[in-house]
Design a protein around this motif. Sequence first.
Motif, PDB file in Angstrom:
ATOM      1  N   LEU A   1      99.739  -9.067  15.269  1.00 43.54           N
ATOM      2  CA  LEU A   1      99.417 -10.478  15.099  1.00 43.54           C
ATOM      3  C   LEU A   1      97.983 -10.799  15.493  1.00 43.54           C
ATOM      4  O   LEU A   1      97.632 -11.947  15.664  1.00 43.54           O
ATOM      5  N   TRP A   2      97.123  -9.828  15.618  1.00 44.80           N
ATOM      6  CA  TRP A   2      95.730 -10.031  15.991  1.00 44.80           C
ATOM      7  C   TRP A   2      94.838  -9.265  15.038  1.00 44.80           C
ATOM      8  O   TRP A   2      95.256  -8.325  14.385  1.00 44.80           O
ATOM      9  N   VAL A   3      93.615  -9.707  14.963  1.00 43.40           N
ATOM     10  CA  VAL A   3      92.616  -9.055  14.115  1.00 43.40           C
ATOM     11  C   VAL A   3      91.348  -8.903  14.933  1.00 43.40           C
ATOM     12  O   VAL A   3      90.904  -9.839  15.595  1.00 43.40           O
ATOM     13  N   LEU A   4      90.760  -7.726  14.889  1.00 46.80           N
ATOM     14  CA  LEU A   4      89.489  -7.474  15.549  1.00 46.80           C
ATOM     15  C   LEU A   4      88.391  -7.562  14.503  1.00 46.80           C
ATOM     16  O   LEU A   4      88.460  -6.895  13.476  1.00 46.80           O
ATOM     17  N   VAL A   5      87.406  -8.396  14.763  1.00 46.65           N
ATOM     18  CA  VAL A   5      86.282  -8.538  13.851  1.00 46.65           C
ATOM     19  C   VAL A   5      85.011  -8.166  14.602  1.00 46.65           C
ATOM     20  O   VAL A   5      84.719  -8.724  15.658  1.00 46.65           O
ATOM     21  N   ILE A   6      84.285  -7.221  14.060  1.00 47.75           N
ATOM     22  CA  ILE A   6      83.006  -6.818  14.644  1.00 47.75           C
ATOM     23  C   ILE A   6      81.922  -7.228  13.662  1.00 47.75           C
ATOM     24  O   ILE A   6      81.966  -6.840  12.492  1.00 47.75           O
ATOM     25  N   VAL A   7      80.965  -8.004  14.132  1.00 50.73           N
ATOM     26  CA  VAL A   7      79.886  -8.478  13.276  1.00 50.73           C
ATOM     27  C   VAL A   7      78.567  -8.012  13.868  1.00 50.73           C
ATOM     28  O   VAL A   7      78.281  -8.258  15.037  1.00 50.73           O
ATOM     29  N   VAL A   8      77.782  -7.335  13.059  1.00 54.11           N
ATOM     30  CA  VAL A   8      76.442  -6.942  13.466  1.00 54.11           C
ATOM     31  C   VAL A   8      75.492  -7.996  12.914  1.00 54.11           C
ATOM     32  O   VAL A   8      75.406  -8.200  11.704  1.00 54.11           O
ATOM     33  N   ILE A   9      74.803  -8.680  13.807  1.00 54.40           N
ATOM     34  CA  ILE A   9      73.927  -9.776  13.397  1.00 54.40           C
ATOM     35  C   ILE A   9      72.522  -9.237  13.150  1.00 54.40           C
ATOM     36  O   ILE A   9      71.915  -8.669  14.052  1.00 54.40           O
ATOM     37  N   PRO A  10      72.008  -9.436  11.932  1.00 59.84           N
ATOM     38  CA  PRO A  10      70.648  -8.975  11.653  1.00 59.84           C
ATOM     39  C   PRO A  10      69.618  -9.764  12.453  1.00 59.84           C
ATOM     40  O   PRO A  10      69.900 -10.868  12.927  1.00 59.84           O
ATOM     41  N   GLN A  11      68.427  -9.216  12.584  1.00 61.47           N
ATOM     42  CA  GLN A  11      67.380  -9.874  13.371  1.00 61.47           C
ATOM     43  C   GLN A  11      67.047 -11.271  12.852  1.00 61.47           C
ATOM     44  O   GLN A  11      66.693 -12.149  13.629  1.00 61.47           O
ATOM     45  N   ASP A  12      67.153 -11.474  11.545  1.00 61.23           N
ATOM     46  CA  ASP A  12      66.801 -12.780  10.993  1.00 61.23           C
ATOM     47  C   ASP A  12      67.965 -13.767  11.050  1.00 61.23           C
ATOM     48  O   ASP A  12      67.888 -14.864  10.521  1.00 61.23           O
ATOM     49  N   GLY A  13      69.068 -13.409  11.706  1.00 59.21           N
ATOM     50  CA  GLY A  13      70.178 -14.326  11.913  1.00 59.21           C
ATOM     51  C   GLY A  13      71.325 -14.117  10.943  1.00 59.21           C
ATOM     52  O   GLY A  13      71.274 -13.273  10.059  1.00 59.21           O
TER      53      GLY A  13
ATOM     54  N   GLY B   1      74.413 -23.667  -2.672  1.00 54.05           N
ATOM     55  CA  GLY B   1      73.363 -23.461  -3.665  1.00 54.05           C
ATOM     56  C   GLY B   1      71.980 -23.431  -3.043  1.00 54.05           C
ATOM     57  O   GLY B   1      71.091 -22.722  -3.503  1.00 54.05           O
ATOM     58  N   GLU B   2      71.796 -24.191  -1.969  1.00 55.81           N
ATOM     59  CA  GLU B   2      70.499 -24.269  -1.297  1.00 55.81           C
ATOM     60  C   GLU B   2      70.302 -23.142  -0.286  1.00 55.81           C
ATOM     61  O   GLU B   2      69.202 -22.652  -0.093  1.00 55.81           O
ATOM     62  N   SER B   3      71.367 -22.774   0.392  1.00 51.29           N
ATOM     63  CA  SER B   3      71.282 -21.757   1.445  1.00 51.29           C
ATOM     64  C   SER B   3      72.641 -21.083   1.600  1.00 51.29           C
ATOM     65  O   SER B   3      73.449 -21.491   2.444  1.00 51.29           O
ATOM     66  N   PRO B   4      72.922 -20.060   0.801  1.00 51.03           N
ATOM     67  CA  PRO B   4      74.247 -19.421   0.851  1.00 51.03           C
ATOM     68  C   PRO B   4      74.546 -18.804   2.215  1.00 51.03           C
ATOM     69  O   PRO B   4      73.670 -18.168   2.803  1.00 51.03           O
ATOM     70  N   PRO B   5      75.768 -19.013   2.734  1.00 46.90           N
ATOM     71  CA  PRO B   5      76.130 -18.351   3.991  1.00 46.90           C
ATOM     72  C   PRO B   5      76.329 -16.854   3.766  1.00 46.90           C
ATOM     73  O   PRO B   5      76.572 -16.405   2.645  1.00 46.90           O
ATOM     74  N   ASP B   6      76.214 -16.092   4.834  1.00 46.76           N
ATOM     75  CA  ASP B   6      76.451 -14.655   4.750  1.00 46.76           C
ATOM     76  C   ASP B   6      77.941 -14.358   4.568  1.00 46.76           C
ATOM     77  O   ASP B   6      78.307 -13.386   3.921  1.00 46.76           O
TER      78      ASP B   6
END
Length: 81
Positions: free
Chosen positions: A8-20, A48-53
């Motif tokens: 019932l849990w999920v582990l999410v690992i996110v590597v954040i790039p230097q530019d955010g 359209g103006e700034s797509p999220p990652d």
Amino acid sequence: MAVLDLPLWVLVIVVIPQDGLEVLVLGDWGTGGEGQRALAESIAKTHGESPPDFVMTVGDNFYPDGVTGPDDPIWETHFES
């Protein structure tokens, strides 16, 4: 229908790039009403103006009782349209 024995849990690992990292997080959005449509239009304009990652939904996405499966018509009325 097959029942999967999953944790019932999920582990999410996110590597954040230097530019955010831009993330769009949504929750409690699934009424299919005018407020949801207005929010979707605003998100589309922003995208359209700034797509999220990436986009993440955090729950309660289909009101009032959820969906019964992948063929439930609520997918069309509350999500796809």
